[in-house]
Design an enzyme around this catalytic site. Structure first.
Site, mmCIF file in Angstrom:
data_model
loop_
_atom_site.group_PDB
_atom_site.id
_atom_site.type_symbol
_atom_site.label_atom_id
_atom_site.label_comp_id
_atom_site.label_asym_id
_atom_site.label_seq_id
_atom_site.Cartn_x
_atom_site.Cartn_y
_atom_site.Cartn_z
ATOM 1 N N ASN A 57 -79.173 20.478 49.767
ATOM 2 C CA ASN A 57 -78.996 21.914 49.527
ATOM 3 C C ASN A 57 -79.261 22.717 50.799
ATOM 4 O O ASN A 57 -80.121 22.365 51.608
ATOM 5 C CB ASN A 57 -79.933 22.387 48.419
ATOM 6 N N HIS A 100 -77.714 19.079 55.184
ATOM 7 C CA HIS A 100 -76.466 19.822 55.360
ATOM 8 C C HIS A 100 -76.663 21.212 55.947
ATOM 9 O O HIS A 100 -75.804 22.071 55.811
ATOM 10 C CB HIS A 100 -75.726 19.901 54.020
ATOM 11 N N GLY A 151 -80.489 15.755 40.646
ATOM 12 C CA GLY A 151 -79.401 16.732 40.678
ATOM 13 C C GLY A 151 -78.319 16.487 41.700
ATOM 14 O O GLY A 151 -77.762 17.444 42.230
ATOM 15 N N THR A 152 -78.004 15.230 41.977
ATOM 16 C CA THR A 152 -76.906 14.948 42.894
ATOM 17 C C THR A 152 -75.973 13.929 42.265
ATOM 18 O O THR A 152 -76.410 13.011 41.573
ATOM 19 C CB THR A 152 -77.401 14.451 44.258
#
Length: 231
Positions: A87, A104, A173-174
């Site tokens: 995130n 990222h 959550g990926t």
């Protein structure tokens, strides 16, 4: 103290009101990914890209960490916790996590488009907007400090080092579809427990997941804490 390494993706921040990076329709906040998250999009229309990330910063500043973020930060009382996140938001830090590695990039930072080492942090107290004509000290246009599709991921090697030394590994959550982040599972040492937290079915390309918690980030982290205390 055991080392707990957590890989988080967009699902970590959904409960805070932030949309997932890429929807099933290939859009991010109604923009085509190719328009706002690629070097080609930047070259084609940098003003559009700058406007898009200004909007994302305003959205982020209105958001708050959820109980999942806070739960991971609270685990630092009992574990050496390292968060590796896909995130670009800063909700882990705002929740109190002290060791966060952004694969990222970071939404609240910008950099020279010519020199990636010239990075500047934007102040939430002042206007966090960046416009065409705003330049770095080398005279180059400022661009988002984001790793776009097609660009190298410079923090992947430090992330691998953290994963290789983990005593416990957690994925939250990926989709495990975006590489090289998804490949981090392959660096978990044999015998290390791997927890996967996600309300949706997620395919594990590594075959390393040992326990699945089919819940969202907040409820999932609470369940994780319970399971860790039992183990």
């Amino acid at each position: 103290m055991k080392k707990l390494v957590v890989l988080t993706g967009a699902g970590m921040s959904v409960e805070s009101g932030l949309s997932t990076f890429r929807g099933s329709d290939g859009l991010w906040e109604n923009y085509r990914i190719e328009e706002v998250a690629t070097p080609e999009g930047w070259l084609r229309d940098p003003k559009l890209v700058l406007r898009f990330y200004n909007e994302r910063r305003r959205q982020l500043l209105a958001a708050e960490p959820n109980e999942g973020h806070r739960g991971l930060a609270a685990l630092e009382r009992d574990y050496e916790v390292y968060v590796v996140t896909q995130n670009v938001d800063n909700l882990h830090e705002r929740a109190g996590s002290s060791r966060v590695l952004h694969l990222h990039g970071e939404l609240m930072k910008v950099r020279s488009e010519k020199n990636e080492r010239l990075v500047y942090e934007l102040s939430p107290e002042e206007s966090p907007e960046v416009h065409w004509g705003d330049v770095a000290e080398d005279g180059a246009q400022l661009r988002p400090h984001i790793v776009w599709f097609g660009e190298a991921v410079p923090m992947i090697e430090p992330a691998i080092e953290q994963v290789q030394s983990a005593d416990i590994f957690v994925v939250i959550g990926t989709s495990l579809n975006v590489y090289p982040a998804a490949g981090l599972l392959h660096y978990v040492r044999p015998g290390v427990p791997v927890y996967l937290i996600d309300p949706n079915e997620v395919k594990d390309p590594s075959g390393r997941v040992t326990r699945i918690i089919r819940k969202g980030a907040s409820a999932g982290v609470a369940e994780l804490k319970r399971l860790l205390s039992e183990d």
